[in-house]
Design an enzyme around this catalytic site. Structure first.
Site, mmCIF file in Angstrom:
data_model
loop_
_atom_site.group_PDB
_atom_site.id
_atom_site.type_symbol
_atom_site.label_atom_id
_atom_site.label_comp_id
_atom_site.label_asym_id
_atom_site.label_seq_id
_atom_site.Cartn_x
_atom_site.Cartn_y
_atom_site.Cartn_z
ATOM 1 N N GLU A 195 -15.824 -22.543 9.092
ATOM 2 C CA GLU A 195 -15.344 -23.794 8.815
ATOM 3 C C GLU A 195 -15.550 -24.903 10.220
ATOM 4 O O GLU A 195 -15.929 -25.675 10.438
ATOM 5 C CB GLU A 195 -14.676 -24.032 8.326
ATOM 6 C CG GLU A 195 -14.487 -23.935 6.634
ATOM 7 C CD GLU A 195 -14.391 -22.537 5.876
ATOM 8 O OE1 GLU A 195 -14.113 -21.771 7.217
ATOM 9 O OE2 GLU A 195 -14.210 -22.334 5.493
ATOM 10 N N GLU A 201 -12.881 -16.711 1.210
ATOM 11 C CA GLU A 201 -10.860 -17.470 0.596
ATOM 12 C C GLU A 201 -10.810 -16.449 -0.573
ATOM 13 O O GLU A 201 -9.811 -16.397 -0.919
ATOM 14 C CB GLU A 201 -11.412 -19.235 0.784
ATOM 15 C CG GLU A 201 -10.800 -19.403 2.544
ATOM 16 C CD GLU A 201 -10.761 -20.939 2.803
ATOM 17 O OE1 GLU A 201 -11.881 -21.716 2.239
ATOM 18 O OE2 GLU A 201 -9.694 -21.509 2.914
#
Ligand code: NAD
Length: 699
Positions: A125, A105
């Site tokens: 995740e 990210e």
């Protein structure tokens, strides 16, 4: 500024590097360091481009797990990513190792990404019941081809640099030194006076997206993600990237992230993650003990288990000598191993060269002398004490000094097996699960006289052969199979009491197990439990619970392999079909047992009857010292028996229900069905009295 993130300028390029071993996790110090250093470099008039890279073995590989479950520390990662998204000069992420989760990210918040060919990028995740919550679900589909982005977010599986390049996630693969390549790239940008691409300015490219894209996608993952909460949220977040402007999409991502965070699933999956790590930590162990060297392995028996066990070592490049009773048995065993490898090669997961390489490490024999050099010998012969004892007597005569002698027994007394040798300190259990080349669980049975260094050796070896090792003590069935007994017993009784095999299996399947206990019996073979029960005194078992399975086996209904068991199977089809004959047998046996059948057995009762014995037996196992911590039991059931990871294992699940509620149900069942199988474990009573739960015992 802190020294975990530092800056060094080369001419007019600022090189910001993160140094937070071992994996450059995005701790608070790293987040502050990136934000401040990028801002300072951006404000510096001498600087024309900025490179963000990492020292050590990897780019930032994700969040700092030590911050999990604690109040959030400023600055949040989303804030850091949004801050670097706004730089006025080209910001280039230079990636090596694994840019995972928050690491990716951050890289997506940069204007450009370069990577070395061995790098991997991914958003794992979802495996912790979450979604990438720092803009990942909004930026990835805005930069990558939609299907690839969606797959990455929903599956959590990483992609290699080359695929990432093709998909548009990275801009260049650097040959040779990463930093030099990144500097060269920066200089090109400076020379071109290139404009500043920001992923947040892009729209998702939906030009090739069919109308039913998401509906088809949902259908495609339905089986794999059955019962899980986060995958659907991941899909919704990616849909938001298409349907909403970037900033609105970020808000939606945050809402969905918080929903995941609040779900019991993410807590359970995080527990599963930490439980696995804890399992390899042997409690109360002297750190100065050194493991033994395992360079070669011997295996006795090339049947169902022996062949699969051998493959684990061959895959790890460890030579294996496999012993059978005669040439026919060897030919059969080796044939199956080769067929398995060739099937893997056909699926493209192995090359034929690798198949030959693995087979080349395997030496068959019928002569015990050929095991004289093995560092570890694993016995996987018939489950019969006399046969095992004969084998260990022979091994004792030929094995070299210090060799570890292991048995793959499912139930037998390993202390008694060890005592057949003059070296019980070298004997232990290595209980693999079927199919042994695939199932991740390895129960490591620490017998009474097993030497600590022998135990440590196999705990380390488990990792090397990619198994999750859990240490158990010697008791009937160790951790997993000991608990399984109650699960099967209740299924047997529920049939007599009025629940059909279909109803029992559906209730357990819908609760989350991959299949119900009776369909599982049909798959594994009902005769296996039957033969096993013959080896023990009848009063060990409930007098009625096995009436139906016994009748099945005696009628030749052994399960899928005979085309019928609790269900009927058409040739070549594994779908269970209800069989009226089975119902008749059940009714007959219930009458013989004097059991009045009930119409009103609820799915809830079925689940409680089958799952609560796991919890209660697990508690007995803990208090008797046969498992070191509740989370070890959870690891066993999640990795060996298909217990849904989103329920976190039986002990975690008990905490989730509330131990006082578990106790109450156990007491209700004791009142209804008697003390013998339902008496609550004293440990549960103690924990409830102290206001504690199982997790208080996890260390
Ligand atoms: P299997 O019958 O498929 O294989 C046993 C093999 O051992 C046969 O090939 C046989 O020829 C060979 N053998 C028997 N006696 C021998 C001897 N004296 N010397 C050399 N070879 C001999 O059985 P399996 O299912 O592979 O089970 C082996 C062991 O693994 C048992 O202890 C069983 O309880 C345990 N186990 C089985 C499973 C399972 O699901 N099948 C799972 C975990 C553990």
């Amino acid at each position: 500024m802190n020294n975990i993130v530092s800056r060094k300028d080369q001419n007019n390029i600022a090189i910001i590097s993160v140094n937070n071993p071992p994996v450059n996790a995005l701790s608070q110090a790293v987040r502050i360091g990136i934000k401040d250093n990028v801002a300072a470099a951006d404000a510096d008039n001498n600087i024309k481009a900025i490179i963000l890279c990492c020292e050590g073995r990897t780019f930032m590989a994700g969040a700092d797990i030590t911050e999990f479950g604690k109040p959030p520390l400023d600055p949040w990662l989303p804030e850091v990513v949004e801050s670097i998204d706004k730089t006025s000069k080209p910001l280039i992420a230079a990636i090596h190792g694994t840019a995972f989760g928050g690491g990716l990210e951050v890289a997506l918040g940069c204007n450009y990404r370069v990577a070395i060919a061995s790098a991997l990028v991914g958003t794992p995740e979802v495996k912790l019941g979450l979604l990438p919550g720092a803009g990942g679900t909004q930026r990835l589909p805005r930069v990558a081809e939609l299907k690839t982005a969606l797959d990455m977010v929903v599956s959590g599986n990483p992609v290699k640099a080359e695929k990432a390049l093709k998909a548009g996630i990275i801009d260049r693969i650097v040959d040779g030194d990463l930093l030099e390549g990144a500097i060269a790239f920066a200089n090109e940008l400076i020379a071109e006076g290139a404009s500043l691409p920001r992923i947040s300015d892009n729209n998702v490219d939906t030009s090739a997206m069919p109308d039913d894209f998401f509906a088809t996608y949902r259908k495609g993952i339905a089986r794999r993600s059955r019962g899980y909460f986060a995958p659907e949220k991941c899909i919704q977040a990616v849909e938001a990237a298409i349907n909403l402007p970037f900033n609105e999409g970020l808000k939606r991502e945050r809402e969905l992230f918080m929903e995941c965070m609040a779900s019991p699933h993410s807590k359970a999956l995080q527990h599963a993650f930490f439980a696995e790590r804890a399992a390899s930590n042997i409690k109360g162990f002297d750190k100065s003990i050194a493991p033994r060297d395992i360079k070669s392995v011997g295996i006795i028996g090339a049947g169902t288990m022996g062949g699969g066990i051998a493959m684990n070592f061959l895959n790890a490049g460890i030579p294996v000598t496999i012993l059978e009773m005669n040439q026919d048995a060897i030919d059969r065993g080796l044939g199956i191993i080769r067929k398995n490898y060739e099937a893997t090669a056909k699926k493209g997961r192995m090359t034929m060269e690798q198949v030959e390489g693995a087979m080349g490490l395997l030496s068959p024999t019928t002569n015990y002398d050929d095991l004289a050099n093995a560092d570890l010998i694993i016995e996987a012969v018939f489950e019969n004490m006399d046969v095992k004892k004969q084998v260990f007597t022979k091994l004792d005569a030929v094995a070299k000094k210090g060799a570890i002698l292991a048995t793959n027994t499912s139930y037998l007394d390993i202390n008694a097996i060890a005592d057949m040798t003059n070296r019980p300190q070298d004997v232990l259990g290595l209980h693999f699960f079927s199919p042994a080349n695939i199932m991740r669980l390895l129960e490591i049975v620490n017998a009474d006289k097993t030497a600590p260094d022998a135990l440590l050796t196999v705990v380390k070896l488990a990792k090397k052969i990619k198994k999750v090792g859990v240490v158990a003590g010697v008791c009937h069935g160790f951790i997993g199979n000991r608990m399984l007994e109650g699960y099967g017993r209740e299924a047997g009784l529920l049939m007599l009491e009025g629940a059909s095999p279909q109803q029992i299996d559906a209730a357990i399947f819908n609760w989350g197990m991959p299949m119900g206990p009776l369909a599982m019996g049909d798959m594994a073979g009902i005769d296996i439990g039957y033969m096993l029960r013959q080896q023990f005194p009848a009063d060990r078992f409930d007098e009625h619970a096995y009436r139906v399975p016994n009748r099945m086996v005696e009628a030749g209904r052994k399960g899928q392999k005979t085309g019928k068991g609790y269900y009927l199977y058409e040739a070549g089809n594994r779908t269970p079909q209800p069989d009226p004959e089975v119902e008749a047998i059940i009714i007959e046996e219930a009458a013989k047992a004097g059991i009045t059948r009930r119409e009103n057995i609820s799915d809830e009762e079925i689940v409680a009857r089958c799952i609560y014995p796991l919890i209660n037996e697990g508690a007995y196992i803990l208090e008797e010292g046969f498992a070191a911590r509740p989370s070890d039991i959870d690891v066993v059931w999640m990795n060996g028996y298909g217990f849904p990871p989103y329920h976190g294992g039986p002990m975690f699940y008990a905490d989730h229900i509330g131990l006082e509620n578990v106790l109450k149900t156990l007491e209700d069942f004791t009142a209804k069905f008697g003390e013998r199988w339902w008496k609550p474990a004293p440990l549960i009573k103690k924990l409830v009295a102290e206001g504690k739960n199982f997790s208080s015992l996890n260390r």
